[in-house]
Design an enzyme around this catalytic site. Structure first.
Site, PDB file in Angstrom:
ATOM      1  N   THR A  54       0.803  -1.190   0.135  1.00 51.47           N
ATOM      2  CA  THR A  54       0.064  -0.078   0.036  1.00 51.47           C
ATOM      3  C   THR A  54       0.809   1.173   0.019  1.00 51.47           C
ATOM      4  O   THR A  54       0.606   2.065  -0.965  1.00 51.47           O
ATOM      5  CB  THR A  54      -1.009  -0.048   1.261  1.00 51.47           C
ATOM      6  OG1 THR A  54      -1.736  -1.207   1.241  1.00 51.47           O
ATOM      7  CG2 THR A  54      -1.849   1.118   1.300  1.00 51.47           C
ATOM      8  N   VAL A  55       1.811   1.396   0.922  1.00 51.22           N
ATOM      9  CA  VAL A  55       2.676   2.706   0.945  1.00 51.22           C
ATOM     10  C   VAL A  55       3.702   2.863   0.123  1.00 51.22           C
ATOM     11  O   VAL A  55       3.784   3.913  -0.727  1.00 51.22           O
ATOM     12  CB  VAL A  55       3.201   2.451   2.360  1.00 51.22           C
ATOM     13  CG1 VAL A  55       3.900   4.205   2.689  1.00 51.22           C
ATOM     14  CG2 VAL A  55       1.879   2.779   3.463  1.00 51.22           C
ATOM     15  N   LYS A  78       6.607   2.259  11.871  1.00 42.73           N
ATOM     16  CA  LYS A  78       6.487   2.473  13.107  1.00 42.73           C
ATOM     17  C   LYS A  78       7.218   1.710  13.938  1.00 42.73           C
ATOM     18  O   LYS A  78       7.847   1.918  15.083  1.00 42.73           O
ATOM     19  CB  LYS A  78       5.054   3.140  13.594  1.00 42.73           C
ATOM     20  CG  LYS A  78       3.996   1.928  13.308  1.00 42.73           C
ATOM     21  CD  LYS A  78       2.962   2.491  12.313  1.00 42.73           C
ATOM     22  CE  LYS A  78       2.179   1.277  11.867  1.00 42.73           C
ATOM     23  NZ  LYS A  78       0.966   1.449  11.398  1.00 42.73           N
ATOM     24  N   GLU A  91       9.062  10.455   9.134  1.00 38.88           N
ATOM     25  CA  GLU A  91       7.893  11.300   9.389  1.00 38.88           C
ATOM     26  C   GLU A  91       6.693  10.540   9.243  1.00 38.88           C
ATOM     27  O   GLU A  91       5.586  10.798   9.751  1.00 38.88           O
ATOM     28  CB  GLU A  91       7.950  12.625   8.283  1.00 38.88           C
ATOM     29  CG  GLU A  91       6.707  13.491   8.700  1.00 38.88           C
ATOM     30  CD  GLU A  91       6.642  14.345   9.724  1.00 38.88           C
ATOM     31  OE1 GLU A  91       7.437  15.114   9.740  1.00 38.88           O
ATOM     32  OE2 GLU A  91       5.635  13.966  10.487  1.00 38.88           O
ATOM     33  N   VAL A 101       4.466   8.307  12.254  1.00 36.94           N
ATOM     34  CA  VAL A 101       3.388   8.738  13.136  1.00 36.94           C
ATOM     35  C   VAL A 101       2.496   9.664  12.587  1.00 36.94           C
ATOM     36  O   VAL A 101       2.996  10.549  11.809  1.00 36.94           O
ATOM     37  CB  VAL A 101       4.076   9.405  14.468  1.00 36.94           C
ATOM     38  CG1 VAL A 101       2.967   9.885  15.437  1.00 36.94           C
ATOM     39  CG2 VAL A 101       5.070   8.460  15.168  1.00 36.94           C
ATOM     40  N   ILE A 104       0.511  13.542   8.426  1.00 35.25           N
ATOM     41  CA  ILE A 104       0.560  14.972   9.340  1.00 35.25           C
ATOM     42  C   ILE A 104       1.993  15.178   9.727  1.00 35.25           C
ATOM     43  O   ILE A 104       2.525  14.353  10.184  1.00 35.25           O
ATOM     44  CB  ILE A 104      -0.470  14.560  10.598  1.00 35.25           C
ATOM     45  CG1 ILE A 104      -1.785  14.214  10.514  1.00 35.25           C
ATOM     46  CG2 ILE A 104      -0.361  15.721  11.415  1.00 35.25           C
ATOM     47  CD1 ILE A 104      -2.541  13.835  11.826  1.00 35.25           C
ATOM     48  N   ASP A 115      -0.265  -0.277  18.434  1.00 35.71           N
ATOM     49  CA  ASP A 115       0.090   0.506  17.135  1.00 35.71           C
ATOM     50  C   ASP A 115       0.399   1.921  17.953  1.00 35.71           C
ATOM     51  O   ASP A 115       1.279   2.650  17.638  1.00 35.71           O
ATOM     52  CB  ASP A 115      -0.803   0.521  16.092  1.00 35.71           C
ATOM     53  CG  ASP A 115      -0.482   1.525  15.099  1.00 35.71           C
ATOM     54  OD1 ASP A 115       0.392   1.232  14.190  1.00 35.71           O
ATOM     55  OD2 ASP A 115      -1.266   2.509  14.962  1.00 35.71           O
ATOM     56  N   LYS A 155       3.829   4.319  18.450  1.00 33.41           N
ATOM     57  CA  LYS A 155       3.717   5.680  18.098  1.00 33.41           C
ATOM     58  C   LYS A 155       4.097   6.921  19.000  1.00 33.41           C
ATOM     59  O   LYS A 155       4.553   7.640  18.984  1.00 33.41           O
ATOM     60  CB  LYS A 155       2.346   6.277  17.207  1.00 33.41           C
ATOM     61  CG  LYS A 155       1.974   5.364  15.824  1.00 33.41           C
ATOM     62  CD  LYS A 155       0.809   5.402  15.256  1.00 33.41           C
ATOM     63  CE  LYS A 155       0.713   4.832  14.009  1.00 33.41           C
ATOM     64  NZ  LYS A 155      -0.585   4.490  13.602  1.00 33.41           N
ATOM     65  N   GLY A 177      -3.505   5.420   5.278  1.00 36.49           N
ATOM     66  CA  GLY A 177      -4.052   5.556   4.125  1.00 36.49           C
ATOM     67  C   GLY A 177      -2.790   5.658   3.173  1.00 36.49           C
ATOM     68  O   GLY A 177      -1.582   6.385   3.602  1.00 36.49           O
TER      69      GLY A 177
HETATM   70  N1  HSE Z   1      -3.470   0.811  11.242  1.00 35.68           N
HETATM   71  C1  HSE Z   1      -2.775   2.076  11.483  1.00 35.68           C
HETATM   72  C2  HSE Z   1      -3.952   2.964  11.772  1.00 35.68           C
HETATM   73  C3  HSE Z   1      -1.960   2.683  10.116  1.00 35.68           C
HETATM   74  O1  HSE Z   1      -5.285   2.695  11.768  1.00 35.68           O
HETATM   75  O2  HSE Z   1      -3.821   4.212  12.023  1.00 35.68           O
HETATM   76  C4  HSE Z   1      -1.420   3.803  10.060  1.00 35.68           C
HETATM   77  O3  HSE Z   1      -0.496   3.828  10.958  1.00 35.68           O
END
Ligand code: HSE
Length: 405
Positions: free
Chosen positions: A11-12, A100, A124, A127, A131, A196, A200, A298
């Site tokens: 994805t990224v 992360k 960047e 987290v 943003i 997660d 972060k 996203g």
């Molecule tokens: N699973 C993470 C979230 C993805 O929903 O924020 C982005 O780090």
């Protein structure tokens, strides 16, 4: 021309390729050079993909190619991302990442290697997705002593909680929808159990304190216990429930960090952060509060942050961009010493009522929203004291939620 490689075409990673292609004119001006993707590392095959000829499964090819100056690590996970990143930095190639887990686990070591080798390890995108928050902490707020960060750092859990609040959705229905939206981690436990968010927070807290905040020392509680009924109470109190990540120095300079669901009032700026959006509320001793808000997850928002790091690396080839994150661990104060108020629901029986009044003599009753229960807000007390009282009410508590200050 600066040649680069992208590790991981998921994805990224595919987002990074798309951002570089779509915005190539803007990027060349800002990087003061043209950026060209020479390799994309992935073990999968992508027949018919426009970048098919660049895809390789051989990391050594990338590592040993002297033309490659910048690498985007968008693989996620610790292995083999750690090994690839470390070797890339040791060979003087800059690495930009959205990973992360890796940053929280090995950040200071990788930053220090980058500094020795006069290249950069930038993160960047790790987290808050798109943003800008790492760069403000490393640049714009350097005149401040940052004494508090409170954030909504996970889009998936914020989406679930917003759905429960606004549409009365059931937890599991909302989770399924979040997974379909593509924001959830492969293992959704990482999102809903708060891990997660915890990683972060460890990254932000390390930049806030300039020391290493070990994510394993951050008290972490997820959102699984939150129900629609809790939202009905929150609403009746002009509050909502958010999974908050909080790092704070108290008046005696003890450093606290935790991740847990909190009730927050309509007055709080984070009250309005809904859906997959993230918000980070930062307090500096001179500036006061500032807030950073936007798409926290996203493909394209996250990729945009990775590419902004690539541009920073391109502008600083042969030089290391300052990052304040020491290897030394900061002492995280025991969570049991944290003090705050709790919202509590218990089963309504005369004995339970008597016990609750005895344990929480200064409590404020809340009008019950459901038959057969008593609800109240405690006075300020420590986590240790609340845990002790919770034990004495064992089996009688329907739910309890911390209240944000
Ligand atoms: N699973 C993470 C979230 C993805 O929903 O924020 C982005 O780090």
């Amino acid at each position: 021309m600066i040649k680069m490689a992208v590790l991981g075409y998921g994805t990224v990673g595919s987002g990074v390729v798309e951002v570089i292609e779509k915005n190539k004119d803007e990027i060349s001006i800002k990087a003061n050079a043209e950026l060209s993707i020479k390799y994309i590392l992935d073990i999968r095959k992508f027949p018919g993909d426009p970048y098919e000829d660049k895809i390789t499964s051989d990391f050594e090819l990338i590592l040993n190619d002297p033309e490659i100056q910048i690498i985007c690590e968008t693989m996620g996970g610790i292995n083999p991302a750690y090994d690839f990143t470390k070797r890339a930095l040791l060979s003087g190639k800059s690495v930009c990442t959205s990973n992360k887990e890796l940053v929280a686990d090995h950040g200071p070591e990788l930053i220090s290697i980058a500094s020795e080798k006069k290249c950069n390890y930038l993160f960047e995108a790790s987290v808050g997705g798109g943003i800008p928050i790492i760069r403000p902490l490393n640049y714009s707020l350097t005149a401040e002593k940052i004494d508090e960060i409170t954030g909504i750092l996970n889009g998936t859990t914020n989406f679930i909680l917003s759905k429960m609040e606004k549409e009365g959705a059931d937890f599991f229905e909302a989770l399924k929808e979040a997974q379909a939206s593509g924001y959830a981690e492969q293992n959704p436990a990482a999102d809903i159990e708060g891990h997660d968010t915890c990683r972060k927070l460890a990254i932000l807290s390390s930049l806030m304190t300039t020391k290493n905040v070990n994510y394993k020392e951050i008290y972490t509680e997820g959102i699984k216990r939150i129900t629609k009924d809790d939202f009905a109470y929150a609403n009746s109190l002009n509050q909502t429930i958010k999974l908050l990540a909080i790092s704070k120095y108290d008046e005696d300079n003890n450093f606290y960090a935790c991740v847990a669901p909190f009730m927050i009032s309509k007055e709080h700026p984070l009250y309005f952060v809904n859906g997959t959006f993230n918000g980070i509320y930062v307090h500096g001793n001179m500036l006061g509060y500032s807030m950073y808000y936007g798409k926290g997850a996203g493909k394209l928002p996250t990729a945009s942050a990775v590419v902004a790091d690539v541009i920073d690396c391109a502008r600083h080839l042969g030089k290391t961009v300052m990052c304040f994150w020491d290897k030394e661990n900061i002492t995280v104060a025991p969570f049991s010493k944290r003090s705050g108020q709790f919202f509590v629901r218990i089963i309504d029986t005369p004995e339970n009522k008597e016990k609750a009044e005895e344990l929480f003599p200064d409590m404020t009753l809340v009008s019950p929203m459901r038959d057969g229960e008593i609800a109240f807000i405690t006075a300020h007390l420590t986590e240790a004291s609340f845990a002790e009282k919770e034990k004495l009410l064992d089996g009688k508590i329907i739910s309890r939620i911390r209240i944000a200050l």
